[in-house]
Design a protein around this motif. Structure first.
Motif, short mmCIF file in Angstrom:
data_model
loop_
_atom_site.label_atom_id
_atom_site.label_comp_id
_atom_site.label_asym_id
_atom_site.label_seq_id
_atom_site.Cartn_x
_atom_site.Cartn_y
_atom_site.Cartn_z
N PRO A 1 13.32 10.96 -2.84
CA PRO A 1 13.41 11.79 -1.64
C PRO A 1 12.88 11.06 -0.40
O PRO A 1 11.94 10.28 -0.48
N PHE A 2 13.50 11.33 0.74
CA PHE A 2 13.03 10.76 2.00
C PHE A 2 11.58 11.19 2.22
O PHE A 2 11.21 12.33 1.94
N GLY A 3 10.77 10.28 2.72
CA GLY A 3 9.36 10.57 2.96
C GLY A 3 8.46 10.19 1.81
O GLY A 3 7.25 10.14 1.97
N THR A 4 9.03 9.88 0.64
CA THR A 4 8.22 9.48 -0.51
C THR A 4 7.56 8.14 -0.21
O THR A 4 8.19 7.23 0.31
N LYS A 5 6.27 8.04 -0.53
CA LYS A 5 5.55 6.78 -0.36
C LYS A 5 5.47 6.08 -1.70
O LYS A 5 5.10 6.69 -2.70
N VAL A 6 5.84 4.80 -1.71
CA VAL A 6 5.77 4.00 -2.93
C VAL A 6 5.05 2.68 -2.64
O VAL A 6 5.11 2.16 -1.53
N ARG A 7 4.36 2.20 -3.66
CA ARG A 7 3.72 0.87 -3.57
C ARG A 7 4.70 -0.11 -4.18
O ARG A 7 5.19 0.09 -5.29
N VAL A 8 4.98 -1.19 -3.46
CA VAL A 8 5.88 -2.24 -3.93
C VAL A 8 5.05 -3.50 -4.12
O VAL A 8 4.43 -3.99 -3.17
N GLU A 9 5.01 -4.00 -5.36
CA GLU A 9 4.24 -5.20 -5.68
C GLU A 9 5.17 -6.35 -6.02
O GLU A 9 6.03 -6.21 -6.89
N ASN A 10 5.00 -7.49 -5.32
CA ASN A 10 5.76 -8.70 -5.62
C ASN A 10 5.14 -9.30 -6.88
O ASN A 10 3.98 -9.69 -6.88
N SER B 1 5.69 -12.07 -8.35
CA SER B 1 5.45 -13.52 -8.38
C SER B 1 4.15 -13.91 -7.69
O SER B 1 3.59 -14.96 -7.99
N ASN B 2 3.64 -13.08 -6.76
CA ASN B 2 2.41 -13.46 -6.07
C ASN B 2 1.33 -12.36 -6.07
O ASN B 2 0.23 -12.56 -5.56
N GLY B 3 1.65 -11.18 -6.60
CA GLY B 3 0.67 -10.10 -6.70
C GLY B 3 0.43 -9.32 -5.41
O GLY B 3 -0.34 -8.36 -5.41
N ARG B 4 1.08 -9.70 -4.32
CA ARG B 4 0.89 -8.98 -3.06
C ARG B 4 1.64 -7.65 -3.10
O ARG B 4 2.71 -7.56 -3.69
N SER B 5 1.08 -6.62 -2.44
CA SER B 5 1.73 -5.31 -2.46
C SER B 5 1.65 -4.66 -1.08
O SER B 5 0.83 -5.03 -0.24
N VAL B 6 2.52 -3.67 -0.89
CA VAL B 6 2.58 -2.92 0.36
C VAL B 6 3.03 -1.50 0.02
O VAL B 6 3.77 -1.29 -0.93
N VAL B 7 2.54 -0.53 0.80
CA VAL B 7 2.98 0.86 0.64
C VAL B 7 4.03 1.13 1.72
O VAL B 7 3.80 0.86 2.90
N VAL B 8 5.20 1.62 1.30
CA VAL B 8 6.30 1.89 2.23
C VAL B 8 6.73 3.35 2.08
O VAL B 8 6.48 3.99 1.07
#
Length: 168
Positions: free
Chosen positions: A61-70, A72-79
């Protein structure tokens, strides 16, 4: 594979592995991500902003917040999900350019990622400064606002949201 004695269910969908907890706040999806930087309207109706931490997903659903973790390098962001896509097999999410930069995948263009629910959502177009509610709080509000004869506790997991819909 379904395991009845545990809290986890493993499901394979369209080139992406999904690990779905019976607790929707812990759902995960693994697959490839790509990024895009357009200046057009998104499927939610807002203008695409490559500098914002947003993403496109086929069914969340639009507005859902998810954490995306790369992975290969362990870096993540919440989008925040504000668009539909990606429309290329094996890809599970399209990130804005800013989100891609946060996890170090701008130069490569794609990366293997793990997506997990970040425990909150907000209405499409809502500002980041507004209070973000947990998935359980949001489900309770939706159930309370449903007509009396249709009240139920809604919960959507990544597997349910990503499940193919029958053609009509």
């Amino acid at each position: 594979m379904f395991l009845s004695r545990t809290k986890w269910i493993f499901v394979g969908l369209a080139g992406a592995a999904v690990v779905v907890s019976q607790d929707p706040a812990q759902a995960q999806q693994v697959g490839h991500a790509s990024w895009y930087a357009l200046y057009s309207r998104t499927a939610s109706g807002e203008m695409m902003n490559p500098g914002a931490l947003t993403a496109a997903h086929r069914s969340l659903p639009f507005g859902t917040k998810v954490r995306v973790e790369n992975l290969s390098n362990g870096r993540s962001v919440v989008v925040r999900i504000n668009d539909r896509g990606p429309f290329i097999g094996g890809r599970v999410i399209d990130l804005s350019k800013a989100a891609a930069a946060h996890i170090g995948m701008v130069s490569s263009g794609t990366a293997k990622v793990r997506i997990s629910t970040a425990g909150g959502s907000e209405p499409a177009g809502a500002g980041a400064a507004e209070k973000v509610e947990s998935g359980k709080e949001l489900a309770a509000k939706v159930a309370a606002s449903a007509p009396a004869e249709e009240k139920s506790e809604p919960s959507v997991t990544l597997a349910e949201a990503a499940a193919p819909r029958p053609a009509s």
